[in-house]
Design a protein around this motif. Structure first.
Motif, PDB file in Angstrom:
ATOM      1  N   PRO A 350      -6.217 -28.992  -2.479  1.00  0.00           N
ATOM      2  CA  PRO A 350      -5.465 -30.001  -1.714  1.00  0.00           C
ATOM      3  C   PRO A 350      -6.361 -31.109  -1.182  1.00  0.00           C
ATOM      4  N   VAL A 351      -5.788 -32.301  -1.091  1.00  0.00           N
ATOM      5  CA  VAL A 351      -6.480 -33.473  -0.566  1.00  0.00           C
ATOM      6  C   VAL A 351      -5.894 -33.780   0.808  1.00  0.00           C
ATOM      7  N   PRO A 352      -6.723 -34.068   1.823  1.00  0.00           N
ATOM      8  CA  PRO A 352      -6.180 -34.412   3.142  1.00  0.00           C
ATOM      9  C   PRO A 352      -5.176 -35.554   3.057  1.00  0.00           C
ATOM     10  N   LEU A 353      -4.084 -35.437   3.799  1.00  0.00           N
ATOM     11  CA  LEU A 353      -3.043 -36.461   3.763  1.00  0.00           C
ATOM     12  C   LEU A 353      -3.563 -37.829   4.196  1.00  0.00           C
ATOM     13  N   ARG A 391       4.212 -34.388   0.913  1.00  0.00           N
ATOM     14  CA  ARG A 391       5.102 -35.518   1.160  1.00  0.00           C
ATOM     15  C   ARG A 391       6.429 -35.339   0.412  1.00  0.00           C
ATOM     16  N   GLU A 392       7.435 -36.036   0.870  1.00  0.00           N
ATOM     17  CA  GLU A 392       8.773 -35.913   0.290  1.00  0.00           C
ATOM     18  C   GLU A 392       8.808 -36.398  -1.159  1.00  0.00           C
ATOM     19  N   ALA A 418       5.287 -47.423   5.656  1.00  0.00           N
ATOM     20  CA  ALA A 418       5.712 -46.349   6.551  1.00  0.00           C
ATOM     21  C   ALA A 418       5.145 -44.992   6.132  1.00  0.00           C
ATOM     22  N   GLY A 419       4.355 -44.986   5.043  1.00  0.00           N
ATOM     23  CA  GLY A 419       3.766 -43.740   4.577  1.00  0.00           C
ATOM     24  C   GLY A 419       4.689 -42.899   3.723  1.00  0.00           C
ATOM     25  N   GLU A 420       5.777 -43.486   3.233  1.00  0.00           N
ATOM     26  CA  GLU A 420       6.722 -42.759   2.390  1.00  0.00           C
ATOM     27  C   GLU A 420       6.374 -42.962   0.915  1.00  0.00           C
ATOM     28  N   VAL A 421       6.637 -41.933   0.104  1.00  0.00           N
ATOM     29  CA  VAL A 421       6.365 -42.017  -1.330  1.00  0.00           C
ATOM     30  C   VAL A 421       7.404 -42.909  -1.994  1.00  0.00           C
ATOM     31  N   THR A 422       6.931 -43.952  -2.684  1.00  0.00           N
ATOM     32  CA  THR A 422       7.848 -44.836  -3.410  1.00  0.00           C
ATOM     33  C   THR A 422       7.756 -44.663  -4.919  1.00  0.00           C
ATOM     34  N   GLU A 423       6.576 -44.252  -5.409  1.00  0.00           N
ATOM     35  CA  GLU A 423       6.401 -44.053  -6.846  1.00  0.00           C
ATOM     36  C   GLU A 423       5.440 -42.889  -7.092  1.00  0.00           C
TER      37      GLU A 423
END
Length: 465
Positions: A350-353, A391-392, A418-423
């Motif tokens: 895992p990679v730190p967020l 992440r979502e 906002a830190g949300e996954v878009t792609e």
């Protein structure tokens, strides 16, 4: 070439002797040997070469010999000299190489390194920075290999030193003709080639005399404070030891080439590389291999999947050659190994967020040593790249078709402000960032040992004494 001030002085050999029959014979030998090397590794050299030339005799012989190749077999090449920024005389030495190239009609560039505190720079740091600069320059000019002037003297000295340090058979095989660049990720898609590895330094110097060339003499070559100088002196005065080393080297090279060929073939049948640079292999087939082959396989695979520059420590890798405890999961060298249903999955840890890469328009970068990311759009602003981890899942993706979590968690994703996954570039066509996984190509380059030319020429070595 040592980058520090104590190791160089201005050019020598201002009064070169006339070309003698001996130097002419040596010159023909150098050119014939280089011609065979270029023909032998035609595919590896077809993408063009960057010749690393310092101004010493070995690298200048590399320059003059390549310049003298027949056009029919001469690969595309240009020349670069690295000024480490550590010695005031280094610039003049680099300029001298530039003058030689100008006379020969060759492209030459000086690559200058910069340091915050030059006095504290170690030889290892200077070496790494040198290769990183050469790699970036080669890539910028569309070249796929860097050539150095390592000689047969260097090869025997390396084997002697490694033997004294207790190295095993693989270390005693010395340097390969063609190898991976020793910096990562800067060295992706590039090879290091050593065209002069079968030639003695004295023969190269005779060759330079024959073409009327000058070179820079390095005082560190006579400074017995350096181990390599002491070894060089010992071998120069001890032909029996040279002969013994040649026997050690010949045996080790033959065995390592055989092992590498066997493992390359085995991996092609039993290893499957997955999205994002993970890999899986057949456990029963793996456990049938000899322990030494399992060790080399694991060291190469862990380095490639983990995106690391150096191989793992041998003793740590040896503890895993029977895959103990891998049913529950084991970690090493940036990887997690998990055995399930007769298959071992090797995936990145895992990679730190909080780890985020900012990618500019029309630029590329390597994510975690595993995936080359290229942004092809011209939109303003930076793309924020992070590891997917927990992440979502973006709404654009079908949850039912996603790779399992232990594979997909390490995939790079694009975030909004906002830190949300878009792609998720690996899973979407037409994403603004194009991914290319590097692990598979790197694994095979680490597994291979391309020294067939050296092995063949060494068996047929002519005596020039």
């Amino acid at each position: 070439m040592c980058p520090h001030g104590r190791c160089r002085q201005p050019m020598c050999r201002n009064n070169l002797p006339a070309v003698t029959e001996r130097s002419d014979v040596k010159g023909r030998s150098v050119m014939e040997r280089l011609s065979r090397f270029v023909s032998f590794y035609e595919d590896e050299l077809s993408g063009g070469l960057l010749l690393a030339v310092s101004g010493g005799s070995d690298s200048l012989a590399l320059l003059h010999s390549f310049a003298g190749l027949p056009d029919a077999i001469k690969p595309a090449f240009r020349v670069a000299t690295v000024d480490h920024g550590l010695r005031p005389e280094a610039r003049a030495e680099a300029a001298m190489v530039g003058d030689v190239c100008k006379r020969l009609g060759l492209h030459h560039d000086i690559l200058t390194l910069a340091w915050d505190d030059a006095a504290s720079v170690s030889q290892a740091q200077a070496r790494r920075a040198r290769y990183a600069a050469l790699a970036a320059h080669a890539r910028a000019h569309g070249l796929t290999a860097i050539a150095t002037g390592h000689t047969y003297d260097d090869q025997l000295e390396t084997v002697f030193i490694r033997e004294g340090a207790g190295s095993g058979l693989y270390g005693l095989a010395g340097m390969a003709d063609v190898a991976a660049i020793p910096v990562w990720p800067e060295g992706y898609d590039l090879s290091l080639v050593r065209p002069l590895l079968t030639l003695w330094r004295n023969d190269l110097r005779d060759f330079l005399k024959g073409v009327g060339a000058e070179w820079v003499e390095d005082p560190s070559n006579t400074n017995t404070a350096f181990e390599r100088v002491r070894v060089r002196n010992l071998l120069r005065d001890n032909p029996d030891e040279v002969k013994r080393l040649e026997g050690v080297l010949g045996h080790a090279i033959s065995q390592r080439i055989s092992d590498a060929d066997q493992m390359t073939d085995w991996a092609a049948r039993h290893v499957n590389f997955l999205i994002g640079g993970a890999a899986e292999f057949d456990v029963p087939a793996f456990l049938k291999l000899e322990p030494a082959l399992r060790l080399r396989f694991l060291m190469a695979l862990l380095t490639a999947v983990g995106g690391k520059e150096a191989l793992p420590r041998q003793e740590k890798a040896e503890a895993l050659i029977d895959l103990p405890g891998c049913e529950a999961g084991r970690t090493l060298h940036g990887c997690r190994l998990q055995v399930r249903d007769g298959v071992c999955l090797v995936a990145p840890e895992p990679v730190p967020l909080a780890d985020v890469l900012k990618l500019e328009p029309q630029s590329s970068d390597v994510w975690k040593g595993r995936t080359l990311l290229t942004r092809t759009d011209n939109c303003a602003g930076r793309s924020l790249i992070a590891s997917w981890e927990t992440r979502e899942v973006p709404r654009s993706l079908d949850r039912g078709s996603l790779p399992r979590y232990d594979i997909r968690h390490s995939l790079p994703v694009i975030l909004n402000d906002a830190g949300e996954v878009t792609e998720v570039p690996h899973l979407e066509d037409g994403a603004s960032v194009c991914p290319r996984d590097l692990s598979q190509a790197r694994f095979y380059k680490l597994l291979q040992f391309k020294a067939q030319f050296f092995a063949t020429e060494s068996r047929q070595r002519e005596s020039f004494s």
